[in-house]
Design an enzyme around this catalytic site. Sequence first.
Site, PDB file in Angstrom:
ATOM      1  N   CYS A  14       0.322   9.767  17.285  1.00 29.51           N
ATOM      2  CA  CYS A  14      -0.847  10.484  17.811  1.00 29.51           C
ATOM      3  C   CYS A  14      -1.370   9.377  18.938  1.00 29.51           C
ATOM      4  O   CYS A  14      -1.721   8.535  18.596  1.00 29.51           O
ATOM      5  CB  CYS A  14      -1.791  10.684  17.257  1.00 29.51           C
ATOM      6  SG  CYS A  14      -3.424  11.648  18.045  1.00 29.51           S
TER       7      CYS A  14
ATOM      8  N   HIS B 271       1.204  -1.228   0.251  1.00 28.85           N
ATOM      9  CA  HIS B 271      -0.082   0.029   0.326  1.00 28.85           C
ATOM     10  C   HIS B 271       0.850   1.376  -0.196  1.00 28.85           C
ATOM     11  O   HIS B 271       0.422   2.536   0.052  1.00 28.85           O
ATOM     12  CB  HIS B 271      -1.000  -0.191   1.042  1.00 28.85           C
ATOM     13  CG  HIS B 271      -0.488   0.045   2.818  1.00 28.85           C
ATOM     14  ND1 HIS B 271      -0.129   0.989   2.837  1.00 28.85           N
ATOM     15  CD2 HIS B 271      -0.348  -0.344   3.469  1.00 28.85           C
ATOM     16  CE1 HIS B 271       0.257   1.623   3.965  1.00 28.85           C
ATOM     17  NE2 HIS B 271       0.639   0.164   4.404  1.00 28.85           N
TER      18      HIS B 271
HETATM   19  N1  PLP Z   1       7.672   0.435   8.382  1.00 34.44           N
HETATM   20  C1  PLP Z   1       7.745   2.425   7.402  1.00 34.44           C
HETATM   21  C2  PLP Z   1       9.451   2.743   7.543  1.00 34.44           C
HETATM   22  C3  PLP Z   1       6.757   2.543   7.574  1.00 34.44           C
HETATM   23  O1  PLP Z   1       7.007   3.272   6.827  1.00 34.44           O
HETATM   24  C4  PLP Z   1       5.602   1.476   7.325  1.00 34.44           C
HETATM   25  C5  PLP Z   1       4.354   2.371   7.368  1.00 34.44           C
HETATM   26  O2  PLP Z   1       3.895   3.318   7.739  1.00 34.44           O
HETATM   27  C6  PLP Z   1       5.225   0.746   8.136  1.00 34.44           C
HETATM   28  C7  PLP Z   1       6.841  -0.047   8.554  1.00 34.44           C
HETATM   29  C8  PLP Z   1       4.436  -0.728   8.632  1.00 34.44           C
HETATM   30  O3  PLP Z   1       3.703  -0.489   7.441  1.00 34.44           O
HETATM   31  P1  PLP Z   1       2.412  -1.242   7.434  1.00 34.44           P
HETATM   32  O4  PLP Z   1       2.178  -0.175   7.234  1.00 34.44           O
HETATM   33  O5  PLP Z   1       2.648  -2.080   5.869  1.00 34.44           O
HETATM   34  O6  PLP Z   1       2.397  -2.075   8.554  1.00 34.44           O
END
Ligand code: PLP
Length: 388
Positions: free
Chosen positions: A330, A202
């Site tokens: 938040c 996503h």
């Molecule tokens: N790692 C990083 C650097 C992210 O920016 C995010 C999501 O914001 C995630 C992990 C987590 O991914 P997911 O939303 O697919 O669980």
Amino acid sequence: MKRVYLDHSATTPLDPRVRDAMMPHFNDHFGNPSSVHSYGREARAILEESRDRIARFIGARSDEMFFTSGGTEADNHALLGVARAARRKGKDHIITSSIEHHAVLHAAERLREDGFEILHVPSDHNGWVDPADVRRAIKPNTCLISIMHANNEVGTINSLAEISVAAKERGIVFHSDTVQTIGKIKVDVNRLGIDLLAISAHKFYGPKGIGAIYIRRGTAVEPLLHGGSQESNRRAGTENAPLAVGFAKAAELCDELMEEEAGRFWRLREILRQRLQNEFKGIIINGHPTEVLPNILSASFDSSITPLDGEALIMGMDLEGVAVTSGSACTSGSLEPSHVLRAMGRDEKTAKATVRFSLGRWTTEEEVEYAAEALHKVVSRMERVMPS
Ligand code: PLP
């Protein structure tokens, strides 16, 4: 009211081409990929074809790619899985950094509760982790190094190839959270020397609810989920073949468009950066000046020059129709200062008064200009009510 979405690092809209690629499969290929009948075999075929395409996108082999529910699960699988396998060999020291996403930091915290020793390497004032610090932190019982590729709040890109050399020399498994870089810049597991990485569809115009973990052949990793023998016994649970098709299509589009998009992002980022720097008092551009993702621009208002309430800033932008974030978490309705900006040396108020703009596939120059105008309106409104 005009609405402008500049929060693509949080999530991206689904590309219509991804949606079109997925749609027929929800009806036509609903079978369980583990079933032996024709419905199952059809779903299995599209699942494996998708796996193959995603693997090629990052220079991996398809038998090294395992579907997960997203980036968080992949990061948790990497940390908990490697640590649990290593403990059998008496290794219980883990190196990570202070600017990781919570998917890594909180998984590491869990391991600390289980008796592992966790060392957080600091970042410099640009949000960059010095490979020399990682090398110095290695101990004889280090089993895992986990350093993110690019930071999600400020966009700084770490020098993974150098860190991986230090890990390889000592036979340590190297994991990287590449959630923000895949689809934005070229990621090749062999060129970067990564043993495990996390992907989330996503974040690059694919569907939510699917991601993957790459596990280099021969790396000892315990499964996180227990149940059926799906994903070569690495991740139990029925796979979602239609989402995998969308994931692969999103990867394929990024492969095609990445170079052209990066050029466009640089141009728009530069327009925004110059406007912020030239037109606002006390602005600090966060992140490395050159080793940075082209689609992220983070800026803070220095509390000693332009004291602003961070929460009101983001709410004000939302009222102007511009969706941005502060890079702060938040928690129960109150903004916590970002651990990343704090680790970079920003004071608490400055860290809170931060706006992260993240650009996407359909962001236009007009939208970027609109966002800069909106920031003017919000800041001048706030300055009128803030005590000086
Ligand atoms: N790692 C990083 C650097 C992210 O920016 C995010 C999501 O914001 C995630 C992990 C987590 O991914 P997911 O939303 O697919 O669980």
